[in-house]
Design an enzyme around this catalytic site. Structure first.
Site, mmCIF file in Angstrom:
data_model
loop_
_atom_site.group_PDB
_atom_site.id
_atom_site.type_symbol
_atom_site.label_atom_id
_atom_site.label_comp_id
_atom_site.label_asym_id
_atom_site.label_seq_id
_atom_site.Cartn_x
_atom_site.Cartn_y
_atom_site.Cartn_z
ATOM 1 N N ARG A 109 43.147 42.995 37.937
ATOM 2 C CA ARG A 109 42.618 41.806 38.151
ATOM 3 C C ARG A 109 43.589 40.749 38.101
ATOM 4 N NH1 ARG A 109 37.060 39.650 35.685
ATOM 5 N NH2 ARG A 109 36.271 40.888 36.969
ATOM 6 N N HIS A 136 36.046 40.760 45.519
ATOM 7 C CA HIS A 136 35.647 41.327 44.518
ATOM 8 C C HIS A 136 34.857 42.594 44.735
ATOM 9 C CE1 HIS A 136 34.956 42.418 40.422
ATOM 10 N NE2 HIS A 136 33.980 41.540 40.046
ATOM 11 N N GLN A 139 32.416 44.960 42.506
ATOM 12 C CA GLN A 139 31.306 44.330 42.301
ATOM 13 C C GLN A 139 30.329 44.453 43.492
ATOM 14 O OE1 GLN A 139 30.107 42.174 39.514
ATOM 15 N NE2 GLN A 139 28.127 42.552 40.603
ATOM 16 N N CYS A 259 26.024 38.734 39.794
ATOM 17 C CA CYS A 259 27.192 39.643 39.226
ATOM 18 C C CYS A 259 27.686 39.292 37.880
ATOM 19 C CB CYS A 259 28.486 39.403 40.005
ATOM 20 S SG CYS A 259 29.052 37.588 40.149
ATOM 21 N N ARG A 287 28.338 49.019 37.564
ATOM 22 C CA ARG A 287 29.748 48.919 37.715
ATOM 23 C C ARG A 287 30.223 50.307 37.224
ATOM 24 N NH1 ARG A 287 32.217 43.824 37.790
ATOM 25 N NH2 ARG A 287 34.042 45.313 38.260
HETATM 26 N N1 CP Z 1 31.118 40.440 37.237
HETATM 27 C C1 CP Z 1 32.269 40.818 36.778
HETATM 28 O O1 CP Z 1 33.298 41.250 37.175
HETATM 29 O O2 CP Z 1 32.123 40.474 35.349
HETATM 30 P P1 CP Z 1 33.593 40.373 34.438
HETATM 31 O O3 CP Z 1 34.436 39.089 34.975
HETATM 32 O O4 CP Z 1 33.126 40.225 33.129
HETATM 33 O O5 CP Z 1 34.280 41.584 34.485
HETATM 34 N N1 NVA Z 2 33.439 34.277 41.436
HETATM 35 C C1 NVA Z 2 33.742 34.804 40.115
HETATM 36 C C2 NVA Z 2 33.217 36.018 39.752
HETATM 37 C C3 NVA Z 2 33.262 36.559 38.173
HETATM 38 C C4 NVA Z 2 32.837 37.730 38.132
HETATM 39 C C5 NVA Z 2 35.063 34.412 39.595
HETATM 40 O O1 NVA Z 2 35.896 34.792 40.384
HETATM 41 O O2 NVA Z 2 35.436 34.008 38.550
#
Ligand code: CP
Ligand code: NVA
Length: 300
Positions: A109, A136, A139, A259, A287
Site C-alpha cells: 500500500r 484499489h 476493494q 469501501c 475483503r
Molecule cells: N477500504 C479500505 O481499503 O480500508 P482501509 O484503508 O482501512 O484498509
Molecule cells: N479513496 C480512498 C480509499 C480508502 C480505502 C483513499 O485512497 O484514501
C-alpha cells in the site's frame, strides 16, 4: 551470484485487476464464496510468509490480509515504513529482490502507483496492490462478491458510483466491466474518472442513481490528495452525497455500498450507512474472503 529472477516462470502480479481474464475473475469469485462458507478449508499458505508493506494507514486491508493469511496457514509480515531500509534510501529494486527470497507474495500500500509497478518489476513473487493513488483492485473484488451475494449474478447489474472519480471508482470500473456490470459514475467537473470501457460518465448523481441496483460512494478526500484541497473538494462533491433521497431514486431493491472509512454526513448519510439497505459491513468482511482467493490464485 546474480540477484535477478531465479525462476523461469514469471510471477503473476495484481496491480490493477486487468491482469485477470474474465474467466479467472469468475473462478476467483467462486473460490472466495467457497472460502467464506468454510474459512479454514484451505492450507494454501502453510508455513509460508507474505510480506505486507504499508506506507499508508489501513484498517480493513491490514486486518483482512493478516487474518486471511493466518486462515490459509501462513504468516503475515507487516512492514511499516520505519521497519524497512527503504526509509533510509535502499532501493525498491533491492527490497524486491530480498523480500522475494523470503516471502511467497508481497502486498504493498503506497501513494504513487509507479512504486507498486517498480516493486513488481523486480520481484520474483506475486506483488499485490493493497491501494495506490490510482487503483484499489482488492476493494473491487470484495465489492463484486458483495453484489453477487445480493443479486446472484453480476451480468447486466446497474451500479451507480457517486462522488470522486478516484482509485476505488477506477478499480470498480475495470473489474466491474470484466464481470458484466453496467457502471455509471457521477462526479462534478474536475473530479471525473477518465473514460473506461463499459463505464458511463455523468455529472448528474440523480440520473446515475435512477433505477440502479446498487449505489456506491467513497471519501471526498483520499489519502493521496493534498489536505489543502479538502475544503474545495467538500464544496464540489457535497451534491454527490449518498443519502436516503438518492436511494429513493434507485430500484426498490437497491443496496448501498461504501469501501470505508466513512464520514457520515459528508459522502454518505448516517441513515444510509447504518440503515437496512446497506451491505457495507458485509462488504468490509468480504475483503478477507476475496484476498484469500486472490492469494490462492496467484500462488497456484
Ligand atoms: N477500504 C479500505 O481499503 O480500508 P482501509 O484503508 O482501512 O484498509
Ligand atoms: N479513496 C480512498 C480509499 C480508502 C480505502 C483513499 O485512497 O484514501
Amino acid at each position: 551470484m546474480p540477484c535477478g529472477p531465479r525462476l523461469l516462470r514469471l510471477p503473476r502480479h495484481f496491480l490493477t485487476g486487468a491482469e485477470l481474464s474474465a474467466d479467472e475473475l469468475r473462478d476467483l469469485l467462486d473460490l472466495a464464496a467457497a472460502r467464506k462458507a468454510r474459512p479454514l478449508a484451505s492450507s494454501a499458505l502453510e508455513r509460508r510468509s507474505v510480506a505486507l508493506i504499508f506506507q499508508a494507514p489501513s484498517t480493513r486491508t491490514r486486518v483482512s490480509f493478516e487474518a486471511g493469511i493466518v486462515e490459509l496457514g501462513g504468516h503475515p509480515m507487516v512492514l511499516r515504513p520505519d521497519d524497512l531500509q527503504l526509509s533510509r534510501g535502499e532501493s525498491l529494486r533491492d527490497t524486491a529482490h530480498v523480500l522475494s527470497r523470503h516471502a511467497a507474495a508481497i502486498g504493498i500500500r503506497t501513494g504513487p502507483h509507479e512504486t507498486a509497478e517498480e516493486l513488481a518489476a523486480h520481484a520474483t513473487v506475486p506483488v499485490i496492490n493493497m491501494l495506490t493513488a490510482l487503483h484499489h483492485p482488492c476493494q473491487a473484488l470484495a465489492d463484486l462478491i458483495t453484489l453477487r451475494e445480493e443479486f446472484g449474478s453480476l451480468e447486466g447489474l446497474k451500479v451507480a458510483y457517486v462522488g470522486d472519480g478516484n482509485n476505488v471508482a477506477r478499480s470498480l470500473g475495470i473489474l466491474g466491466a470484466m464481470a458484466g456490470i453496467q457502471l455509471r459514475v457521477a462526479s462534478p467537473a474536475g473530479y471525473s474518472l477518465e473514460q473506461l470501457q463499459g463505464v458511463t460518465l455523468t455529472d448528474d448523481p440523480r440520473a446515475a442513481a435512477e433505477g440502479a441496483d446498487a449505489l456506491y460512494t467513497d471519501v471526498w478526500v483520499s489519502m493521496s490528495d493534498d489536505p489543502a484541497s479538502a475544503q474545495e473538494r467538500r464544496r464540489a462533491l457535497s451534491p454527490y452525497r449518498l443519502d436516503e433521497a438518492l436511494l429513493e431514486l434507485a430500484a426498490p431493491h437497491a443496496i448501498a455500498l461504501h469501501c470505508l472509512p466513512a464520514h457520515p454526513g459528508d459522502e454518505i448519510s448516517a441513515e444510509v450507512l447504518y440503515g437496512a439497505r446497506q451491505r457495507i459491513w458485509e462488504q468490509a468482511e468480504n475483503r478477507r474472503h476475496a484476498q484469500k482467493a486472490l492469494l490462492e490464485l496467484l500462488l497456484a
